[in-house]
Design a protein around this motif. Structure first.
Motif, PDB file in Angstrom:
ATOM      1  N   GLU A 134       7.701 107.488  16.519  1.00 50.72           N
ATOM      2  CA  GLU A 134       7.515 106.971  15.331  1.00 50.72           C
ATOM      3  C   GLU A 134       6.701 105.929  15.295  1.00 50.72           C
ATOM      4  O   GLU A 134       5.599 105.760  13.918  1.00 50.72           O
ATOM      5  CB  GLU A 134       8.702 105.544  14.811  1.00 50.72           C
ATOM      6  N   LEU A 135       6.265 104.888  16.588  1.00 45.79           N
ATOM      7  CA  LEU A 135       4.427 104.770  16.279  1.00 45.79           C
ATOM      8  C   LEU A 135       3.543 105.297  15.626  1.00 45.79           C
ATOM      9  O   LEU A 135       2.921 105.506  14.906  1.00 45.79           O
ATOM     10  CB  LEU A 135       4.417 104.473  17.709  1.00 45.79           C
ATOM     11  N   TYR A 136       3.671 106.360  16.483  1.00 46.65           N
ATOM     12  CA  TYR A 136       2.242 107.515  16.034  1.00 46.65           C
ATOM     13  C   TYR A 136       2.394 108.272  14.408  1.00 46.65           C
ATOM     14  O   TYR A 136       1.481 107.475  14.060  1.00 46.65           O
ATOM     15  CB  TYR A 136       3.087 108.905  17.326  1.00 46.65           C
ATOM     16  N   VAL A 137       3.902 108.709  13.766  1.00 47.31           N
ATOM     17  CA  VAL A 137       4.185 108.964  12.651  1.00 47.31           C
ATOM     18  C   VAL A 137       3.824 108.004  12.014  1.00 47.31           C
ATOM     19  O   VAL A 137       2.824 107.840  10.582  1.00 47.31           O
ATOM     20  CB  VAL A 137       5.521 109.048  12.587  1.00 47.31           C
ATOM     21  N   ASN A 138       4.014 105.693  12.519  1.00 46.19           N
ATOM     22  CA  ASN A 138       4.019 106.044  11.200  1.00 46.19           C
ATOM     23  C   ASN A 138       2.448 104.795  10.738  1.00 46.19           C
ATOM     24  O   ASN A 138       1.885 104.528   9.816  1.00 46.19           O
ATOM     25  CB  ASN A 138       4.645 103.640  11.230  1.00 46.19           C
ATOM     26  N   MET A 139       1.836 104.988  12.133  1.00 46.68           N
ATOM     27  CA  MET A 139      -0.073 104.416  12.068  1.00 46.68           C
ATOM     28  C   MET A 139      -0.590 105.647  11.176  1.00 46.68           C
ATOM     29  O   MET A 139      -1.791 105.949  10.274  1.00 46.68           O
ATOM     30  CB  MET A 139      -0.221 104.453  13.743  1.00 46.68           C
TER      31      MET A 139
END
Length: 408
Positions: A134-139
């Motif tokens: 989720e961190l990767y996608v949001n960044m």
């Protein structure tokens, strides 16, 4: 666009395989021939296999998962290509041909097709949550929105590589003590179960009064020899039960809480979770993600349910208008120095850089503490093994000494 797995023969007769996307099997074979290879088998890859296929391939696919190191390498390469002026889709196309993992090739091909169909890069990545967090996608979403995708990808590569490097250093430091513990336990188990009984049977047949250590050793080895299968079964049952408990929300919460309360290692677990919290939150805020959204993401990656609950409660207070540092301080879980640095960062308007400094400080402390602990564990394990083996040798030798005195 459909994705096909293929096997083909090169001009030298060697077998090769790969992933290719095409409108139909005929066009897929044409593309394969364009690579100067002769297609032998071409099969379309489906996202949702049948139940029969899932049962057949589930075990094999367990070993084909995309690793974080592969994601980090892809991110670094993609950032380099986009910085050099490559459009996103051709850049992904280049990386598909260079990726060795078939599982990753399939995912990248589907991601590329999703982008071609009109979806955003972040939306396409979200189709594979096991590979892209989720961190990767949001960044990535923040980078697309602000037009700084290459900068965000570079930052993501730095974060992923840094986390992997820290994990690798900790694992390397703990590898030797863990291996020593395992080997020592196995050696002692084999000694007590199979070797010692054959030696001590000589003393029991003599009918002579034996020293207390020898009697204790004989009784212990007899128990291990008779019930060794039960010991192994209980050990396996405990592992299965622990895994089942951990898979429940309440069990996970109790385990994480007990991990924080353990002397010595509990502080390390807390520091590692706080470092992960600070590093992730700082990166999200730097790339334009709002505070509430960032806290919602961060609570899922800290790796400890108790700390995740603290972050969730703090997010509710921040939503009401309270400062982050003050909201986190109410839980008494976060170390005082981290709270103070967050408060200073908020007051000075440099929260992002302060969070990164917190991560640097705690990651360094965790690494140095692990190194110190392992330097103490290694001689301690050798000492314990020496005492155990020495007790066995002494228990065997004492009756022999007594027999020698009787003969003399």
């Amino acid at each position: 666009m459909p994705v096909y797995e293929y096997k083909a023969l090169t001009q030298k007769g060697k077998t090769t395989s790969g992933i290719i996307d095409a409108e139909s099997p005929i066009i897929a074979r044409q593309k394969i021939r364009a690579l100067k290879t002769f297609p032998v088998a071409v099969k379309e890859v489906h996202d949702s296999p049948t139940k029969k296929e899932s049962r057949t391939l589930s075990f094999a696919r367990h070993f084909q998962r995309v690793t974080p190191s592969e994601v980090a390498m892809l991110t670094r390469q993609l950032a380099t290509l986009i910085s050099a002026g490559f459009p996103l889709v051709p850049a992904i196309d280049i990386l598909i041909s260079q990726t060795r993992s078939n599982a990753f090739k399939r995912q990248l091909a589907k991601i590329k097709d999703s982008i071609v169909e009109g979806n955003s890069f972040a939306r396409s990545l979200s189709l594979y949550p096991r590979s892209f967090s989720e961190l990767y996608v949001n960044m990535v979403h923040a980078g697309e929105s602000s037009g700084t995708l290459e900068i965000v990808l570079e930052r993501l590569a730095d974060i992923t590589e840094g986390q992997q490097a820290l994990k690798q250093r900790i694992r390397s430091a703990l590898a030797y003590p863990v291996l020593m513990t395992f080997i020592g336990t196995v050696v002692l188990f084999l000694l007590l179960t199979f070797i010692v009984p054959s030696i001590t049977s000589i003393f029991t047949d003599m009918g002579q009064a034996l020293p207390a250590p020898t009697i204790f050793l004989i009784n212990t080895s007899a128990f291990f020899k008779k019930y060794w299968w039960l010991i192994l079964a209980l050990g396996a049952a405990m592992l299965i039960a622990l895994r089942s408990i951990v898979n429940t929300s309440k069990g996970r919460y109790l385990l994480d809480k007990s991990m924080l309360l353990l002397p010595g290692s509990g502080l390390l677990v807390k520091k590692l979770a706080v470092a992960r919290f600070a590093r992730t939150l700082g990166s999200l805020l730097e790339n334009g993600v709002s505070m509430l959204t960032a806290l919602e993401i961060v609570k899922n990656i800290v790796g400890n349910q108790l700390i995740a609950n603290v972050i969730e409660d703090a997010a509710k207070e921040v939503e009401k208008g309270q400062d982050l540092g003050t909201a986190l301080a109410e839980s008494k879980i976060f170390p005082d120095i981290s709270i103070q640095m967050i408060i200073v960062g908020e007051q000075s308007g440099r929260l992002e850089s302060m969070l990164n400094k917190i991560a640097d400080v705690f990651e360094g402390e965790v690494e140095s503490s692990v190194m110190s602990m392992t330097s103490l564990i290694e001689p301690l394990m050798i000492l314990i093994m020496g005492i155990a083996v020495g007790f066995i040798v002494l228990s065997i030798c004492l009756p022999i000494f007594e027999m020698n005195q009787l003969v003399m």
